[in-house]
Design an enzyme around this catalytic site. Structure first.
Site: not given
Ligand code: NAD
Length: 401
Positions: A125, A130, A133, A136, A232
């Site tokens: 990530r 991006q 990904d 996403s 994460y």
């Molecule tokens: P994910 O699918 O791993 O999890 C979904 C959400 O569940 C996350 O926001 C996580 O914080 C939340 N979560 C986990 N345990 C929890 C709990 N006990 N209570 C409430 N919420 C909880 O997450 P994702 O959608 O894959 O995204 C993870 C991170 O990666 C985010 O910060 C996203 O912005 C980031 N991201 C960055 C890039 C990049 O920079 N290229 C790309 C995609 C996502």
């Protein structure tokens, strides 16, 4: 180099790895593309469109699977004619979702077959990855679709209406876990007129929730250092989850729709919503548990089932992107083409194990498990292993795209 796109075989899978537009882009990079007849039809892309884009259509799966480089959506599976991995050529390359943290048997088959395999879910990530990904891009579709599914199941409408026939109160939508899917769910629910609420353990999420016109749900919990270096969520203690369930229950009870997406990489989904909280919701309410595949965030979730308990419907659909196959495939194909542009050097797959994107996403190479997250070891750059079988994979140091 020949790139093969077989038809997906997983039940209910309507996506295809490349749509005609992505074929056109890929052909422009040098390779020949072969597509199994009918591979895109469930997503609305007919064979003629692939031919117009420069692909060759092949009748069965054998030629597409036997290509130098194979692109898939779902991890290889069993067919009446044997396992898809058996159809791959030794020394060839596979790029696909592979569930490498869960379905280790498939990864092992790829290792044993001597295939170079990349798992799209392990794409780092980082900013420069991006556009590759796929987690996403597919989560974006899931978040959108989850709201539509909930909206059509709920016996109410979303927006507030003041009419001659009376006033209708707006639906209250709570999203628990506001990552990529959760943000899209909040945005979609808001556009349909709901009053929206979001909750996540990661502190940075508050601002993102509020920027979508939703209210951030504050729980009396010390989330402290809840985010890892990759962005994460970190796993919490069982005591934390118990308190979280108790606190969250009140907010669940007040919602018409709850969409849960909470995941912690490499772990079962955290258990966040108890049966009692669900039973305290108004009859007719709906929960869509996007974490169903990993065990679910709710006590009553059953993967790929709709459970109705005390009048509340709990939807445990595990593959919502397949329900929006045209756009999901368009985005996935774009992720693959950008990744291939990164990996190909003058039409040849060239692996640079010092590159974060390659090293992060590769799982198998030269008959070995090579991903450090899976307990493997990357080949040493100075003593890169010999190319196995097919010359299509050149594992001497290459240019980063
Ligand atoms: P994910 O699918 O791993 O999890 C979904 C959400 O569940 C996350 O926001 C996580 O914080 C939340 N979560 C986990 N345990 C929890 C709990 N006990 N209570 C409430 N919420 C909880 O997450 P994702 O959608 O894959 O995204 C993870 C991170 O990666 C985010 O910060 C996203 O912005 C980031 N991201 C960055 C890039 C990049 O920079 N290229 C790309 C995609 C996502």
């Amino acid at each position: 180099m020949i790139i093969g796109v077989p038809k997906e075989i997983a039940p209910g899978e309507r996506r295809v790895a490349l749509i005609p537009d992505s074929v056109k882009q890929l052909v422009g990079l040098g390779p020949e593309v072969v597509v199994q007849a009918g591979a895109g039809s469930a997503a609305g892309f007919e064979d003629e469109a692939y031919v117009d884009a420069g692909a060759r259509i092949v009748a069965g799966a054998a030629e597409a699977l036997g290509a130098d480089l194979v692109l898939k959506v779902q991890l290889p599976g069993q067919t009446a004619d044997g396992h898809e991995v058996d159809g791959l050529a030794e020394g060839s390359c596979l790029i696909s979702f592979l569930k490498p943290l869960d379905q280790t048997d498939v990864t092992q088959r790829l290792v044993d077959k001597g295939v170079t395999a990349f798992a799209m879910e392990l794409m780092p990530r980082i900013t420069r990855a991006q556009s590759m990904d796929a987690l996403s891009s597919q989560s974006t579709i899931s978040g959108y679709r989850a709201v539509l599914l909930a909206a059509t199941t709920l016996p109410r409408i979303f927006p507030m209406l003041v009419t001659a026939a009376g006033t209708l109160q707006p639906a209250r939508v709570l999203v628990v876990g506001v990552g990529v899917a959760g943000l899209q769910a909040l945005g979609t629910a808001k556009r349909l007129g709901a009053v929206t609420y979001g909750y996540d353990t990661r502190a940075v999420v508050r601002e993102q929730v509020e920027s979508l016109g939703a209210r951030f749900v504050e729980l009396d919990l010390d989330t402290g250092d809840s985010e890892d270096a990759g962005g994460y969520a970190k796993a919490q203690t069982e005591e934390f989850y118990q308190r979280q369930r108790a606190e969250l229950g009140k907010h669940v009870a007040a919602a018409d729709i709850v969409i849960t997406t909470a995941l912690v990489p490499g772990q079962p989904a955290p258990f966040l919503i108890e049966a009692d909280a669900i039973r305290s919701m108004r009859p007719g309410s709906v929960i869509v548990d996007l974490a169903a595949e990993k065990g679910g965030n709710c006590e009553l979730t059953r993967a790929d089932e709709n459970v109705v308990d005390s009048g509340v419907t709990i939807i445990g659909h595990t593959n919502l992107p397949a329900e929006v196959p045209a756009h999901a495939s368009q985005m996935y194909g774009k992720n693959l083409v950008t990744f291939l542009d990164h990996l190909l050097d003058e039409g040849t797959l060239t692996l640079d194990f010092t590159d974060e994107i390659t090293a992060g996403s590769i799982v198998a190479h030269g008959g070995k498990l090579v991903n450090e997250r899976l307990g493997g070891t990357l080949p040493q750059v100075e003593t890169a292993p010999e190319a196995s079988g097919d010359d299509a994979v050149d594992d001497t140091q290459g240019e980063e795209g």
